[in-house]
Design an enzyme around this catalytic site. Sequence first.
Site, PDB file in Angstrom:
ATOM      1  N   ARG A  99      -3.706  50.506  10.726  1.00  0.00           N
ATOM      2  CA  ARG A  99      -4.597  51.488  11.343  1.00  0.00           C
ATOM      3  C   ARG A  99      -5.090  50.932  12.680  1.00  0.00           C
ATOM      4  O   ARG A  99      -5.628  49.818  12.722  1.00  0.00           O
ATOM      5  CB  ARG A  99      -5.788  51.781  10.414  1.00  0.00           C
ATOM      6  CG  ARG A  99      -6.815  52.692  11.038  1.00  0.00           C
ATOM      7  CD  ARG A  99      -7.958  53.064  10.088  1.00  0.00           C
ATOM      8  NE  ARG A  99      -8.925  53.854  10.836  1.00  0.00           N
ATOM      9  CZ  ARG A  99     -10.227  53.607  10.904  1.00  0.00           C
ATOM     10  NH1 ARG A  99     -10.760  52.620  10.209  1.00  0.00           N
ATOM     11  NH2 ARG A  99     -11.017  54.352  11.651  1.00  0.00           N
ATOM     12  N   HIS A 159     -12.590  55.712  18.484  1.00  0.00           N
ATOM     13  CA  HIS A 159     -13.345  54.701  17.721  1.00  0.00           C
ATOM     14  C   HIS A 159     -14.416  54.115  18.654  1.00  0.00           C
ATOM     15  O   HIS A 159     -14.239  53.041  19.236  1.00  0.00           O
ATOM     16  CB  HIS A 159     -12.380  53.624  17.219  1.00  0.00           C
ATOM     17  CG  HIS A 159     -12.951  52.687  16.192  1.00  0.00           C
ATOM     18  ND1 HIS A 159     -12.350  52.443  14.983  1.00  0.00           N
ATOM     19  CD2 HIS A 159     -14.069  51.914  16.197  1.00  0.00           C
ATOM     20  CE1 HIS A 159     -13.060  51.570  14.289  1.00  0.00           C
ATOM     21  NE2 HIS A 159     -14.113  51.220  15.016  1.00  0.00           N
ATOM     22  N   GLU A 204     -16.447  56.956  12.117  1.00  0.00           N
ATOM     23  CA  GLU A 204     -17.863  56.761  11.800  1.00  0.00           C
ATOM     24  C   GLU A 204     -18.829  57.512  12.714  1.00  0.00           C
ATOM     25  O   GLU A 204     -19.621  56.899  13.447  1.00  0.00           O
ATOM     26  CB  GLU A 204     -18.196  55.269  11.792  1.00  0.00           C
ATOM     27  CG  GLU A 204     -17.400  54.496  10.765  1.00  0.00           C
ATOM     28  CD  GLU A 204     -17.688  53.007  10.753  1.00  0.00           C
ATOM     29  OE1 GLU A 204     -18.419  52.533  11.637  1.00  0.00           O
ATOM     30  OE2 GLU A 204     -17.181  52.313   9.856  1.00  0.00           O
ATOM     31  N   ASN A 346     -15.040  54.221   4.918  1.00  0.00           N
ATOM     32  CA  ASN A 346     -15.271  52.841   5.352  1.00  0.00           C
ATOM     33  C   ASN A 346     -16.457  52.306   4.547  1.00  0.00           C
ATOM     34  O   ASN A 346     -17.558  52.847   4.629  1.00  0.00           O
ATOM     35  CB  ASN A 346     -15.615  52.779   6.845  1.00  0.00           C
ATOM     36  CG  ASN A 346     -14.452  53.211   7.734  1.00  0.00           C
ATOM     37  OD1 ASN A 346     -13.356  53.497   7.252  1.00  0.00           O
ATOM     38  ND2 ASN A 346     -14.691  53.264   9.029  1.00  0.00           N
ATOM     39  N   TYR A 348     -18.779  48.902   3.396  1.00  0.00           N
ATOM     40  CA  TYR A 348     -19.129  47.492   3.598  1.00  0.00           C
ATOM     41  C   TYR A 348     -20.203  46.988   2.639  1.00  0.00           C
ATOM     42  O   TYR A 348     -20.148  45.857   2.195  1.00  0.00           O
ATOM     43  CB  TYR A 348     -19.599  47.251   5.040  1.00  0.00           C
ATOM     44  CG  TYR A 348     -18.454  47.297   6.026  1.00  0.00           C
ATOM     45  CD1 TYR A 348     -17.684  46.165   6.276  1.00  0.00           C
ATOM     46  CD2 TYR A 348     -18.106  48.481   6.668  1.00  0.00           C
ATOM     47  CE1 TYR A 348     -16.609  46.203   7.149  1.00  0.00           C
ATOM     48  CE2 TYR A 348     -17.028  48.532   7.543  1.00  0.00           C
ATOM     49  CZ  TYR A 348     -16.287  47.390   7.778  1.00  0.00           C
ATOM     50  OH  TYR A 348     -15.222  47.426   8.627  1.00  0.00           O
ATOM     51  N   GLU A 415     -11.609  51.100   5.866  1.00  0.00           N
ATOM     52  CA  GLU A 415     -12.168  49.822   6.323  1.00  0.00           C
ATOM     53  C   GLU A 415     -12.944  49.188   5.184  1.00  0.00           C
ATOM     54  O   GLU A 415     -13.700  49.869   4.484  1.00  0.00           O
ATOM     55  CB  GLU A 415     -13.152  49.987   7.490  1.00  0.00           C
ATOM     56  CG  GLU A 415     -12.529  50.222   8.824  1.00  0.00           C
ATOM     57  CD  GLU A 415     -13.558  50.318   9.949  1.00  0.00           C
ATOM     58  OE1 GLU A 415     -14.612  49.653   9.879  1.00  0.00           O
ATOM     59  OE2 GLU A 415     -13.294  51.073  10.899  1.00  0.00           O
TER      60      GLU A 415
HETATM   61  C1  GAL Z   1     -17.390  49.379  11.310  1.00  0.00           C
HETATM   62  C2  GAL Z   1     -16.639  49.676  12.580  1.00  0.00           C
HETATM   63  C3  GAL Z   1     -15.692  48.579  12.988  1.00  0.00           C
HETATM   64  C4  GAL Z   1     -16.220  47.189  12.737  1.00  0.00           C
HETATM   65  C5  GAL Z   1     -16.867  47.083  11.378  1.00  0.00           C
HETATM   66  C6  GAL Z   1     -17.509  45.740  11.068  1.00  0.00           C
HETATM   67  O1  GAL Z   1     -18.553  50.131  11.220  1.00  0.00           O
HETATM   68  O2  GAL Z   1     -15.868  50.845  12.414  1.00  0.00           O
HETATM   69  O3  GAL Z   1     -15.357  48.811  14.320  1.00  0.00           O
HETATM   70  O4  GAL Z   1     -16.983  46.747  13.750  1.00  0.00           O
HETATM   71  O5  GAL Z   1     -17.835  48.073  11.215  1.00  0.00           O
HETATM   72  O6  GAL Z   1     -18.814  45.696  11.514  1.00  0.00           O
END
Ligand code: GAL
Length: 512
Positions: A99, A159, A204, A346, A348, A415
């Site tokens: 990607r 992006h 995002e 995405n 995290y 992501e």
């Molecule tokens: C996401 C973003 C990425 C990268 C990642 C880690 O929100 O799409 O570009 O920076 O966080 O912080």
Amino acid sequence: MASALSTDSAALDSCADCSWNPEGASFPEQFAWGAATAAYQVEGSWDADGKGPSVWDTFTHQGGDRVFKNQTGDVACGSYTLWEEDLKCIKQLGLTHYRFSLSWSRLLPDGTAGFINQKGNCSFKIESCAALIQGVDYYNKVIDSLLANDVTPMVTLYHFDLPQHLEDQGGWRSDATVKAFDTYAQFCFRIFGDRVKLWITINEPYIIATLGYEKGILAPGIAEPGTGAYQAAHNMIKAHAAAWHSYDRLFRKQQGGLVSIALISGWAEPFNPNSLADQEAAKWHMAFCLDWFATPIFLDGDYPAIMKSKISSTCKRQGSPLSRLPEFTEEEKVMIKGTADFFSLNYYTTRKVKYQVNTHSQISIFADKEAEEVTDPSWPVATGSSWLAVVPWGLRRLLKYIKDTYNHPIIYITENGFSQSDPAALDDTQRWEYFRLTLLEILKAIYIDGVQLKGYFVWSLLDNFEWTCGYSSRFGLFHVDFENSALPRVPYKSAIEYANVITNNGLIKSHE
Ligand code: GAL
């Protein structure tokens, strides 16, 4: 640390899970194994071959300590000139998918189709200029070499790097950007769509809206609390829908691809599971993050009802009869509804969420939400990102929520990753443990919860320009030495482990 994570997760699992150990399980056939990057974070060559400036070029060049050590993406990983090195990394991992994003202002320097990035004299007709367009040549090379190596490209149109010229006209606060985005999207579908079958329109919108137009800590650095994010999000949703319809109307039949939008979300767990107020606050948190975009796009063309009512009642108490949340017309609702061919997530981190009373003195999206985010101190935090509490079980819960709320869509995790601080050890054993635990939760989501998960993309292929953290936060599967002008890429241990997972289409049983 790993065992603390496992225990936490196990405690939250239902009993049905106990009999099944996901460790030896295979992922479904044809599972997409990917890694992701974004143009501004890796390409460098910020003004090469007629590329126009983006908001990130402007933001970083203004200095002012908004970015770690005032670093910029001027050079970054040099991927614009070192693409072959990136390709070697992709092959070494054995990725099935890659990607990456297109730099809008590399292709259309002022963001509009009135000026195509070209060398030599040619008319503005896209077809007749294509061979001469430097940006097009670069992305053609990337796409063609991926396909030649059996790697499927997933392409993000935008992006975070809005062309500066469009920002100067109001950026995402202006309705004109909706049209400009649709034209740009059509240009990309026309030029690359014979080979690209997986498209992401916008990466995002939540982050762009809240951090770019509400808090102003990311480019374009606009701080308009209480209005900026709502306006920007409104136009991004319309822009996404317009591009999806353009694809559907003009390209789908011939090209047969899929189009979606990448939505970031954490999982929200009530701070006190026995408190009704905290339970509600956790729902509001989801409404003001994931559902803000997913409800209109996947369900009914409109914002979540709770979001509309909370904002309008707050506005009334603040003395304004009009809500700060813009409204979609009936025609727009019809246009927006159902404009995603899969769910691009995405993920995290996760938060515990507490009810936070709104005193109405403060005007901001965060006050409107009436929910405070708290990180559990027992959760480990990625060394390169203070916000990134590592909570693999949160991903499983989020996937189940998406399945139940959005009609069981096909989902790609576009992501997921964990950063190390700089300098980062090549032996990143602990970071791999985070990946491993996350993949176990994904297996449970697939096989126990029945989530239709089709792929997983690590953020990121390479260490890169991590927005306000500059190069101090390293998310790569490959280490990049930014002090060395050759920008050498060297695999972390996680890259080797990830390659094993891809080869086996599953985790190898650990023999501890
Ligand atoms: C996401 C973003 C990425 C990268 C990642 C880690 O929100 O799409 O570009 O920076 O966080 O912080």
